[in-house]
Scaffold this motif. Structure first.
Motif, PDB file in Angstrom:
ATOM      1  N   ASP A  20       0.851  -0.905  -0.286  1.00  0.00           N
ATOM      2  CA  ASP A  20       0.422  -0.117   0.353  1.00  0.00           C
ATOM      3  C   ASP A  20       0.851   1.029   0.001  1.00  0.00           C
ATOM      4  OD1 ASP A  20      -2.485  -1.401   0.314  1.00  0.00           O
ATOM      5  OD2 ASP A  20      -2.218  -1.533   2.270  1.00  0.00           O
ATOM      6  N   LEU A  21       2.332   1.284   0.679  1.00  0.00           N
ATOM      7  CA  LEU A  21       2.196   2.125   0.814  1.00  0.00           C
ATOM      8  C   LEU A  21       3.678   3.100  -0.278  1.00  0.00           C
ATOM      9  CD1 LEU A  21       4.059   4.322   2.472  1.00  0.00           C
ATOM     10  CD2 LEU A  21       5.655   3.044   3.157  1.00  0.00           C
ATOM     11  N   LYS A  22       4.183   1.655  -1.228  1.00  0.00           N
ATOM     12  CA  LYS A  22       4.666   1.463  -2.765  1.00  0.00           C
ATOM     13  C   LYS A  22       3.758   2.120  -3.485  1.00  0.00           C
ATOM     14  CE  LYS A  22       4.743  -2.150  -4.620  1.00  0.00           C
ATOM     15  NZ  LYS A  22       4.832  -3.117  -5.931  1.00  0.00           N
ATOM     16  N   LYS A  23       2.417   2.275  -3.230  1.00  0.00           N
ATOM     17  CA  LYS A  23       1.863   2.967  -4.117  1.00  0.00           C
ATOM     18  C   LYS A  23       1.394   4.679  -4.051  1.00  0.00           C
ATOM     19  CE  LYS A  23      -0.946  -1.869  -5.027  1.00  0.00           C
ATOM     20  NZ  LYS A  23      -3.002  -2.148  -5.483  1.00  0.00           N
ATOM     21  N   GLN A  24       1.131   4.270  -3.031  1.00  0.00           N
ATOM     22  CA  GLN A  24       0.653   5.729  -2.451  1.00  0.00           C
ATOM     23  C   GLN A  24       1.798   6.588  -2.290  1.00  0.00           C
ATOM     24  OE1 GLN A  24      -0.157   5.792   1.961  1.00  0.00           O
ATOM     25  NE2 GLN A  24      -2.531   4.320   1.074  1.00  0.00           N
ATOM     26  N   ALA A  25       3.289   5.893  -2.012  1.00  0.00           N
ATOM     27  CA  ALA A  25       4.273   6.812  -1.686  1.00  0.00           C
ATOM     28  C   ALA A  25       5.025   6.577  -3.676  1.00  0.00           C
ATOM     29  CB  ALA A  25       5.247   6.210  -1.128  1.00  0.00           C
ATOM     30  N   GLY A  26       3.929   5.854  -4.635  1.00  0.00           N
ATOM     31  CA  GLY A  26       4.805   5.847  -5.891  1.00  0.00           C
ATOM     32  C   GLY A  26       6.100   5.522  -6.035  1.00  0.00           C
ATOM     33  N   ILE A  27       6.405   4.273  -5.553  1.00  0.00           N
ATOM     34  CA  ILE A  27       7.761   4.219  -5.532  1.00  0.00           C
ATOM     35  C   ILE A  27       8.214   2.498  -6.234  1.00  0.00           C
ATOM     36  CG2 ILE A  27       8.722   5.313  -3.772  1.00  0.00           C
ATOM     37  CD1 ILE A  27       8.811   3.114  -1.424  1.00  0.00           C
ATOM     38  N   SER A  28       9.025   2.394  -6.405  1.00  0.00           N
ATOM     39  CA  SER A  28       9.193   0.665  -7.520  1.00  0.00           C
ATOM     40  C   SER A  28       9.583   0.193  -6.255  1.00  0.00           C
ATOM     41  CB  SER A  28      10.333   1.045  -8.136  1.00  0.00           C
ATOM     42  OG  SER A  28      11.217   1.185  -7.796  1.00  0.00           O
ATOM     43  N   ALA A  29       8.929  -1.183  -6.628  1.00  0.00           N
ATOM     44  CA  ALA A  29       9.473  -2.403  -5.760  1.00  0.00           C
ATOM     45  C   ALA A  29      10.778  -2.226  -5.010  1.00  0.00           C
ATOM     46  CB  ALA A  29       8.514  -3.660  -6.395  1.00  0.00           C
ATOM     47  N   ALA A  30      11.715  -1.728  -6.735  1.00  0.00           N
ATOM     48  CA  ALA A  30      13.593  -1.988  -6.638  1.00  0.00           C
ATOM     49  C   ALA A  30      13.697  -1.190  -5.407  1.00  0.00           C
ATOM     50  CB  ALA A  30      13.984  -1.623  -8.158  1.00  0.00           C
ATOM     51  N   THR A  31      12.462  -0.484  -5.173  1.00  0.00           N
ATOM     52  CA  THR A  31      13.234   0.975  -4.164  1.00  0.00           C
ATOM     53  C   THR A  31      12.594   0.156  -2.855  1.00  0.00           C
ATOM     54  OG1 THR A  31      12.677   2.613  -5.410  1.00  0.00           O
ATOM     55  CG2 THR A  31      12.963   3.035  -3.171  1.00  0.00           C
ATOM     56  N   MET A  32      11.909  -0.644  -2.471  1.00  0.00           N
ATOM     57  CA  MET A  32      11.305  -1.224  -1.386  1.00  0.00           C
ATOM     58  C   MET A  32      12.253  -1.723  -1.065  1.00  0.00           C
ATOM     59  SD  MET A  32       8.825  -1.009   1.092  1.00  0.00           S
ATOM     60  CE  MET A  32       7.577  -0.231   0.243  1.00  0.00           C
ATOM     61  N   ALA A  33      12.692  -2.856  -1.880  1.00  0.00           N
ATOM     62  CA  ALA A  33      13.662  -3.598  -1.360  1.00  0.00           C
ATOM     63  C   ALA A  33      14.955  -3.136  -0.831  1.00  0.00           C
ATOM     64  CB  ALA A  33      13.919  -4.928  -2.604  1.00  0.00           C
ATOM     65  N   ASN A  38      19.024  -2.089   3.305  1.00  0.00           N
ATOM     66  CA  ASN A  38      19.363  -1.084   4.076  1.00  0.00           C
ATOM     67  C   ASN A  38      20.247  -0.805   3.049  1.00  0.00           C
ATOM     68  OD1 ASN A  38      18.421  -1.045   6.659  1.00  0.00           O
ATOM     69  ND2 ASN A  38      20.109  -2.596   7.526  1.00  0.00           N
ATOM     70  N   GLU A  39      19.775  -0.747   1.666  1.00  0.00           N
ATOM     71  CA  GLU A  39      20.728  -0.032   1.623  1.00  0.00           C
ATOM     72  C   GLU A  39      20.614   1.799   0.310  1.00  0.00           C
ATOM     73  OE1 GLU A  39      21.205  -2.475  -2.534  1.00  0.00           O
ATOM     74  OE2 GLU A  39      20.160  -3.668  -1.405  1.00  0.00           O
ATOM     75  N   TYR A  40      21.477   2.594  -0.336  1.00  0.00           N
ATOM     76  CA  TYR A  40      20.881   3.632  -0.197  1.00  0.00           C
ATOM     77  C   TYR A  40      19.625   3.994  -1.713  1.00  0.00           C
ATOM     78  CZ  TYR A  40      21.443   8.297  -2.681  1.00  0.00           C
ATOM     79  OH  TYR A  40      21.069   9.251  -3.102  1.00  0.00           O
ATOM     80  N   VAL A  41      19.451   5.032  -1.040  1.00  0.00           N
ATOM     81  CA  VAL A  41      18.036   5.218  -1.456  1.00  0.00           C
ATOM     82  C   VAL A  41      18.135   7.231  -1.728  1.00  0.00           C
ATOM     83  CG1 VAL A  41      15.859   2.944  -1.437  1.00  0.00           C
ATOM     84  CG2 VAL A  41      16.045   5.380   0.812  1.00  0.00           C
ATOM     85  N   SER A  42      17.782   7.430  -2.319  1.00  0.00           N
ATOM     86  CA  SER A  42      17.841   8.988  -3.171  1.00  0.00           C
ATOM     87  C   SER A  42      16.626   9.744  -2.025  1.00  0.00           C
ATOM     88  CB  SER A  42      17.682   9.016  -4.262  1.00  0.00           C
ATOM     89  OG  SER A  42      15.652   8.959  -4.695  1.00  0.00           O
ATOM     90  N   LEU A  43      17.371  11.017  -1.461  1.00  0.00           N
ATOM     91  CA  LEU A  43      15.645  11.881  -0.579  1.00  0.00           C
ATOM     92  C   LEU A  43      15.249  12.041  -1.176  1.00  0.00           C
ATOM     93  CD1 LEU A  43      18.767  14.372   0.595  1.00  0.00           C
ATOM     94  CD2 LEU A  43      17.642  12.920   1.383  1.00  0.00           C
ATOM     95  N   GLU A  44      14.807  12.157  -2.530  1.00  0.00           N
ATOM     96  CA  GLU A  44      14.125  11.794  -3.284  1.00  0.00           C
ATOM     97  C   GLU A  44      12.093  11.329  -2.988  1.00  0.00           C
ATOM     98  OE1 GLU A  44      11.163  11.887  -7.690  1.00  0.00           O
ATOM     99  OE2 GLU A  44      13.463  11.851  -7.940  1.00  0.00           O
ATOM    100  N   VAL A  45      13.354   9.997  -2.760  1.00  0.00           N
ATOM    101  CA  VAL A  45      12.562   8.715  -1.936  1.00  0.00           C
ATOM    102  C   VAL A  45      11.800   9.029  -0.387  1.00  0.00           C
ATOM    103  CG1 VAL A  45      12.268   6.708  -1.408  1.00  0.00           C
ATOM    104  CG2 VAL A  45      13.679   7.108  -3.969  1.00  0.00           C
ATOM    105  N   ILE A  46      13.133   9.199  -0.173  1.00  0.00           N
ATOM    106  CA  ILE A  46      12.558   9.957   1.718  1.00  0.00           C
ATOM    107  C   ILE A  46      11.415  10.947   1.676  1.00  0.00           C
ATOM    108  CG2 ILE A  46      13.674  11.000   3.386  1.00  0.00           C
ATOM    109  CD1 ILE A  46      14.505   8.038   2.976  1.00  0.00           C
ATOM    110  N   ASP A  47      11.687  12.090   1.107  1.00  0.00           N
ATOM    111  CA  ASP A  47      10.888  12.922   0.455  1.00  0.00           C
ATOM    112  C   ASP A  47       9.247  12.320   0.571  1.00  0.00           C
ATOM    113  OD1 ASP A  47      10.307  15.979   0.444  1.00  0.00           O
ATOM    114  OD2 ASP A  47       9.691  15.313  -1.017  1.00  0.00           O
ATOM    115  N   LYS A  48       9.216  11.824  -0.364  1.00  0.00           N
ATOM    116  CA  LYS A  48       7.726  10.666  -0.606  1.00  0.00           C
ATOM    117  C   LYS A  48       7.388  10.377   0.367  1.00  0.00           C
ATOM    118  CE  LYS A  48       8.773  10.595  -5.291  1.00  0.00           C
ATOM    119  NZ  LYS A  48       8.404   9.375  -6.519  1.00  0.00           N
ATOM    120  N   LEU A  49       8.344   9.675   0.938  1.00  0.00           N
ATOM    121  CA  LEU A  49       7.486   8.119   2.567  1.00  0.00           C
ATOM    122  C   LEU A  49       7.036   9.418   3.367  1.00  0.00           C
ATOM    123  CD1 LEU A  49      11.002   5.673   1.900  1.00  0.00           C
ATOM    124  CD2 LEU A  49       8.051   5.265   1.167  1.00  0.00           C
ATOM    125  N   CYS A  50       7.805  10.531   3.899  1.00  0.00           N
ATOM    126  CA  CYS A  50       7.748  11.684   4.801  1.00  0.00           C
ATOM    127  C   CYS A  50       6.549  11.657   4.503  1.00  0.00           C
ATOM    128  CB  CYS A  50       8.452  12.803   4.693  1.00  0.00           C
ATOM    129  SG  CYS A  50      10.182  11.553   5.744  1.00  0.00           S
TER     130      CYS A  50
END
Length: 68
Positions: A20-33, A38-50
């Protein structure tokens, strides 16, 4: 090292499913993985999650010093 354990705990506390979060935030399955391993994700992803979770970046991650 950056750990996303607080992110995992936040999802449990807010009773939000990762799919559900993946859909709401518009992030990919790879990013969720990456968040799960604990791999690097961009600040854009952090911004969307916040935005979706209504939280601060510090609520999603923590710094863990590596032993030298």
């Amino acid at each position: 090292m950056i750990s996303y354990k607080p992110f995992q705990k936040l999802l449990i506390d807010k009773e939000i499913k990762k799919m559900d979060l993946k859909k709401q935030a518009g992030i990919s399955a790879a990013t969720m993985a990456k968040l799960n391993t604990n791999e690097y994700v961009s600040l854009e992803v952090i911004d969307k999650l916040c935005a979706v979770l209504e939280c601060q970046p510090g609520d999603l991650m923590e710094y863990i010093p590596e032993n030298k």
